[in-house]
Scaffold this active site. Structure first.
Site, PDB file in Angstrom:
ATOM      1  CB  ALA A 192      -0.926   0.007   1.226  1.00  0.00           C
ATOM      2  CB  CYS A 193       4.113   1.989   1.290  1.00  0.00           C
ATOM      3  SG  CYS A 193       5.464   3.178   1.370  1.00  0.00           S
ATOM      4  N   GLY A 194       3.617   3.710  -1.686  1.00  0.00           N
ATOM      5  CA  GLY A 194       4.242   4.048  -2.959  1.00  0.00           C
ATOM      6  C   GLY A 194       5.756   3.958  -2.914  1.00  0.00           C
TER       7      GLY A 194
END
Length: 143
Positions: free
Chosen positions: A11-13
């Protein structure tokens, strides 16, 4: 084959960019979604030490129970902070990457280039469009 491990949050770019940079070097890393499978206490301490960090350096504030747990209290020991990271893995900042050249918290994502043993195989731009590696596989961003 180079052995690389990424403690990843899909979920983390930043974490996705680091994963893609590792793959751009021609290596398929071991991907550990640390929220589902957190490292053991011993391994977490070892990675913190190998990265030249303190437990406080690895704490993530944004989007975590950091404030609610009073983790800004500077009197908390490193051991206490590791305890709380084991109880709440979301407090472990990411992505942590382990390669034969070292361990790093890869924020910003191009920091991973410092510990990748293999050169980039082509151009790479982050999800936001920032060019990090040119077509010749050379780093173009300044840190």
């Amino acid at each position: 084959m180079t052995d690389i491990v990424i403690y990843h949050n899909p979920a983390c770019g930043t974490s996705r960019n680091v994963l893609d940079l590792i793959r751009n070097s021609g290596v398929e890393p071991h991907v550990i979604e640390y929220l589902k499978t957190p490292p053991s206490r011993t391994l977490l301490i070892e990675m913190i030490e190998r990265a030249g960090m303190t437990p406080r350096d690895l704490l993530r504030e944004k989007g975590t129970p950091f404030a609610e747990l009073g983790l800004d209290d500077q009197a908390l020991t490193g051991e206490a902070l590791v305890d709380v990271m084991m109880e709440h893995p979301i407090l472990i900042n990411r992505p942590l990457v382990v390669t034969p050249l070292g361990v790093k918290l890869c924020r910003p994502s191009e920091v991973v280039l410092d510990i990748l043993p293999d050169a980039q195989r082509g151009a790479f731009a982050k999800e936001d469009g920032e060019q990090v590696v040119d077509a010749a596989g050379q780093r173009v961003s300044d840190r």
